[in-house]
Design a protein around this motif. Sequence first.
Motif: not given
Lengths: 347, 327
Positions: B208, B210-213
């Motif tokens: 979501x 810029x961050x990978x979850x």
Amino acid sequence: MRNGHSATSDQVTRWNPSRRELLGAGAALAIGGGLAGGMRFVSQNERGLRASVCITKVRDYHVDIAQRILDGFGVLGIGRDTLRNKSIVLKPNLVETARGQAHINTNHAVVVAAAEAFRQMDVKSVVVAEGQGHRRDSQIVLDESGMGQALREARLPFVDLNHDSFTKINNRGEWSRLGPLFLPDTILAADWVVSMPKLKTHHWTGMTCSMKNFFGVMPGIVYGWPKNVLHYAGIAESILDINATVKPALSIVDGIVGMEGDGPIMGTPKQTGLIVMGRNLPAVDATCARLMDLNPLGIGYLNGASGKLGPVREANISQRGETIQSLSSSFSILDEPHLRSVVSNRS
Amino acid sequence: MYSDLKAALKHAQTPDDTPAMRTLWNQTVLDRLVRNASPGGGFGYRPLSCAAPEPTALACLALHANDDPSPLISESLKRLAREQQKNGSIPVDAATPSATWPTSITILAWCMIHPERYQRNITAAMDYLLTIEGKTFRSDPHIYGHDTTLVGWPWIEQTHTWLEPTSYALLALRTMAMMDHPRARNALRVIYDRAIPSGGWNYGNSRMFQNPLRAFPSTTGIVLTALTGQKKDTTIERAVAFLLKELPLVRSPFSLAWGVIGLRCWDALPDDALRWMQTAITRDRLAPPSPLEDALMLLASAPVNLFAAHSQQRGSALFSQTGASHA
């Protein structure tokens, strides 16, 4: 990320957002969620609504937090007579956990302290309950957050609201197109439902605090993981409907360590050293927004709540304890178009 | 509550005692599951609570996989048939007709235990399942890591596709020997599209903004189970590696059981797994184990992995008998 400066109340008052600016594209983009029809953002008149909010400095999780909460009860006029023989449900935010990332969730020390404070007020029972939004497995959430061990030591029961029995009840808000709500029987049976959120930014709504925390009372078996039914019905509208229906009695916000940036999950810790308490949740969240240097009336659900569920304007909130000015600190938020209204107070 | 089991296991903690240990706790959990059935039939999310389709179907599978002779199986399967709606779905509750995600799991129970007896129910449920699609929408790739136009299954009608219901539906299709169906192929695309680059899956968002979850052990186990029979590739290898790293730290029955089932489906279960499960079963915790947790632990430890062993031939034979036209 965007960092800003402290807002003056004058700046907040002068800003006159349009309905489109308030929700922006944010709600429309959230997992297919839409801008639900009929959103009643006509909130500029708070019709004489007033509320008190107590801000308390709490350096860290090792101090006597229960005493600070008891002091807060005193400031807010919550006495033993009010609470005696009441059944209390504490609703922390455990949306998702990750080892070593304690700042995602309400800290267990605050939850246990709140339970201790309520017990000292001769309540009938205290239960901790959560229906976390991302992970189905409550036990792993309790394990990874440390909440499970803390509750066991404090002999506090926990109810998994995602899999609780539920009852269909009338939606007392009707901001959204949700229709009747399916609420857990644990929530419906409680005399006092207490929101215990973490002070965090949120990549869709700007902030998540006392009111958004109630997404976590909606049973996942009926609303999904994530609770996508609420996204499609409109995030802000659903928040308002749930709060209007649940009618929470109090909020105790864990702002000792908050989260800024890409909240509510992937943000970074922000040491803020405070607990915020109040019986009117829009007033509590508006105060928290000001403490984070966000514009409360630029946050869709707070704008919708203003004048309907409580006061949001600073002039209508009686701030007790510490002042906003003495503890306010700018929380960075994502630099996204749909969040512009949230930081419109910053230059 | 578990003192007898704990004491017995204490004397059985040598590698040589593994079969005895397995037998001992299997029987204990089986007894508990049967004891915790709903008074009105079926199984609920809490011991002795009102029945719900998911724990009922999984408890039936668990009893069946462990050769339990309990009449609860046939009574519970009948109960599930009574809860089937006119459109073929099996909702969480009659009051929530759009919460139909338990339909797939119910199909598994009927199909794996008494396919002939529930042939008409299975056909109706499959017909319904194939009409349900997760909602799609166009999105900015800057916001979502996944392709929001791909179609799988939602938890609730009229919402987006998510991984757990899509995996359950894929399991149902595989059990019915329908992996060539376009919906099965689309489900595989959804699953691969939403894999987290470092390995595994969560509820269904890989990134979501810029961050990978983060991946979750339970969803990773469920998805790996649904992928049984596919060709092993780097996505599956990374998911297996994720579980092998995470599960030694997990003592929650729901996540551990699905993780173990997923590893068993890919012949990747380490020897320590039995001891992980033993700890999960005997640990102190806030609430008593739920029938759903016990059922999953029994499925994870069953002599035969039902999800891997159920032959497509059986489903295929059934499917040809029903005369339905799902292809």
